[in-house]
Design an enzyme around this catalytic site. Structure first.
Site, PDB file in Angstrom:
ATOM      1  N   GLU A 110       0.847  -1.194   0.000  1.00 26.42           N
ATOM      2  CA  GLU A 110       0.000   0.000   0.000  1.00 26.42           C
ATOM      3  C   GLU A 110       0.882   1.243   0.000  1.00 26.42           C
ATOM      4  O   GLU A 110       1.830   1.350   0.782  1.00 26.42           O
ATOM      5  CB  GLU A 110      -0.952   0.020   1.207  1.00 26.42           C
ATOM      6  N   PHE A 125      -9.706   8.797   4.528  1.00 23.51           N
ATOM      7  CA  PHE A 125     -10.096   9.833   3.573  1.00 23.51           C
ATOM      8  C   PHE A 125     -11.411   9.469   2.900  1.00 23.51           C
ATOM      9  O   PHE A 125     -12.276  10.315   2.720  1.00 23.51           O
ATOM     10  CB  PHE A 125      -8.980  10.035   2.523  1.00 23.51           C
ATOM     11  N   GLU A 126     -11.537   8.214   2.569  1.00 20.98           N
ATOM     12  CA  GLU A 126     -12.752   7.749   1.900  1.00 20.98           C
ATOM     13  C   GLU A 126     -13.978   8.016   2.784  1.00 20.98           C
ATOM     14  O   GLU A 126     -14.996   8.532   2.314  1.00 20.98           O
ATOM     15  CB  GLU A 126     -12.604   6.252   1.632  1.00 20.98           C
ATOM     16  N   GLU A 158       5.040   5.321   3.714  1.00 20.00           N
ATOM     17  CA  GLU A 158       4.586   6.660   4.088  1.00 20.00           C
ATOM     18  C   GLU A 158       5.820   7.535   4.252  1.00 20.00           C
ATOM     19  O   GLU A 158       6.802   7.111   4.856  1.00 20.00           O
ATOM     20  CB  GLU A 158       3.784   6.594   5.396  1.00 20.00           C
ATOM     21  N   ASP A 206      -2.076  12.164  -2.861  1.00 17.62           N
ATOM     22  CA  ASP A 206      -2.179  13.629  -2.788  1.00 17.62           C
ATOM     23  C   ASP A 206      -2.396  14.209  -4.189  1.00 17.62           C
ATOM     24  O   ASP A 206      -1.613  13.929  -5.102  1.00 17.62           O
ATOM     25  CB  ASP A 206      -0.905  14.219  -2.174  1.00 17.62           C
TER      26      ASP A 206
HETATM   27  C1  LIG Z   1      -4.265  12.034   1.137  1.00 15.06           C
HETATM   28  S1  LIG Z   1      -3.377  10.928   2.147  1.00 15.06           S
HETATM   29  C2  LIG Z   1      -4.339   9.436   2.064  1.00 15.06           C
HETATM   30  C3  LIG Z   1      -4.065   8.513   3.228  1.00 15.06           C
HETATM   31  C4  LIG Z   1      -4.797   7.169   3.201  1.00 15.06           C
HETATM   32  N1  LIG Z   1      -4.377   6.368   2.072  1.00 15.06           N
HETATM   33  C5  LIG Z   1      -6.297   7.331   3.191  1.00 15.06           C
HETATM   34  O1  LIG Z   1      -6.925   6.997   2.167  1.00 15.06           O
HETATM   35  O2  LIG Z   1      -6.867   7.736   4.215  1.00 15.06           O
HETATM   36  C6  LIG Z   1      -1.960  10.542   1.132  1.00 15.06           C
HETATM   37  C7  LIG Z   1      -0.772  10.044   1.940  1.00 15.06           C
HETATM   38  O3  LIG Z   1       0.249   9.620   1.057  1.00 15.06           O
HETATM   39  C8  LIG Z   1       1.509  10.039   1.549  1.00 15.06           C
HETATM   40  N2  LIG Z   1       2.396  10.134   0.397  1.00 15.06           N
HETATM   41  C9  LIG Z   1       2.242  10.946  -0.669  1.00 15.06           C
HETATM   42  N3  LIG Z   1       3.232  10.762  -1.557  1.00 15.06           N
HETATM   43  C10 LIG Z   1       4.041   9.797  -1.037  1.00 15.06           C
HETATM   44  C11 LIG Z   1       5.236   9.174  -1.490  1.00 15.06           C
HETATM   45  N4  LIG Z   1       5.803   9.523  -2.660  1.00 15.06           N
HETATM   46  N5  LIG Z   1       5.824   8.230  -0.703  1.00 15.06           N
HETATM   47  C12 LIG Z   1       5.242   7.890   0.475  1.00 15.06           C
HETATM   48  N6  LIG Z   1       4.102   8.434   0.957  1.00 15.06           N
HETATM   49  C13 LIG Z   1       3.508   9.384   0.210  1.00 15.06           C
HETATM   50  C14 LIG Z   1       1.209  11.383   2.207  1.00 15.06           C
HETATM   51  O4  LIG Z   1       2.180  11.750   3.170  1.00 15.06           O
HETATM   52  C15 LIG Z   1      -0.155  11.124   2.826  1.00 15.06           C
HETATM   53  O5  LIG Z   1      -0.045  10.629   4.139  1.00 15.06           O
END
Ligand SMILES: C[S@@+](CC[C@H](N)C(=O)[O-])C[C@H]1O[C@@H](n2cnc3c(N)ncnc32)[C@H](O)[C@@H]1O
Length: 222
Positions: free
Chosen positions: A43, A202-203, A68, A119
């Site tokens: 994931e 988030f969902e 993460e 993101d």
């Molecule tokens: C908008 S959040 C969604 C979190 C979770 N998947 C959810 O659906 O609730 C996106 C997460 O991805 C992480 N993230 C974004 N780009 C990343 C990368 N290149 N490597 C690791 N983590 C990343 C961000 O720090 C953030 O915590």
């Protein structure tokens, strides 16, 4: 489970679920880390969400690795794993996944990849930071085993355009729900069990607000 960052103290036990690139190299790969060659799922972008914990708890016969790059969020995940007690089939990596993914996983080694609410980087000048670009999607595809699924969820209508473009543009992936580009509702993971879908943080937030969610189901060609 909500955890305050200020009071977050990780014990040695909490930290056991975290591995570094060096750990994986030293162990000679994931089978060495897990002492198992069971199917491996990844994931990407855990945030503070527990989807991967729930998957690991529900499927002790499978292995899970989460990425993460925000330290505080990963610490919260580690604490949640610690509270859970025993999840020997789950590890997390603190890294920008796009920089380490191809090094960490051999070709055709993954049985499932999840990318939930990446993101969206809405400003045009930041679009280059989006995780789902053609280069990284091609890396994901090369690491998936034949027939293995790539699941993506997003709320962001603008990112949807790019996701369709890069997923459809990757010749080794096929859209499992074609001719639809995506679905407005999830497909249960286990056929016949409508409760088997695991919504992420988030969902759930977006669903509560009545916002549309886009569910993409692709798979590596066989
Ligand atoms: C908008 S959040 C969604 C979190 C979770 N998947 C959810 O659906 O609730 C996106 C997460 O991805 C992480 N993230 C974004 N780009 C990343 C990368 N290149 N490597 C690791 N983590 C990343 C961000 O720090 C953030 O915590």
């Amino acid at each position: 489970m909500r955890l305050s960052t200020r009071r977050l103290v990780l014990t040695e036990e909490d930290r056991l679920a975290e591995v570094t690139l060096e750990d994986v190299e030293r162990a000679g790969g994931w089978p060495g880390i897990f002492s198992s060659s069971a199917p491996l799922s990844v994931e990407i972008g855990l945030g503070k969400d527990t989807h991967i914990l729930e998957q690991a708890a529900a499927h002790p016969d499978r292995l899970y690795v989460g990425f993460e790059y925000a330290r505080k969020k990963l610490d919260k995940i580690l604490k949640k794993i610690g509270y859970h007690g025993s999840l020997p089939n789950l590890r997390v990596v603190y890294a920008d996944v796009t920089r380490v993914f191809a090094v960490l996983f051999p070709e055709a080694s993954l049985s499932h990849v999840y990318v939930f609410f990446p993101d969206p980087w809405p400003k045009k000048r930041h679009h280059g930071r989006r995780t789902l670009n053609s280069t990284f999607v091609s890396e994901i595809a090369s690491r998936l085993a034949p027939g293995a699924p790539l699941e993506v969820r997003t709320d962001n209508a603008e990112y949807v355009e790019q996701i369709i473009e890069v997923l459809d543009g990757e010749p080794t992936l096929e859209n499992a729900v074609a001719p639809q580009a995506y679905l407005p509702d999830p497909i249960p993971l286990d056929a016949g069990d409508p409760e088997s879908h695991i919504p992420t943080l988030f969902e759930s937030k977006f669903r509560e607000r009545g916002l549309p969610i886009h569910y993409f189901y692709y798979r590596k060609q066989t």
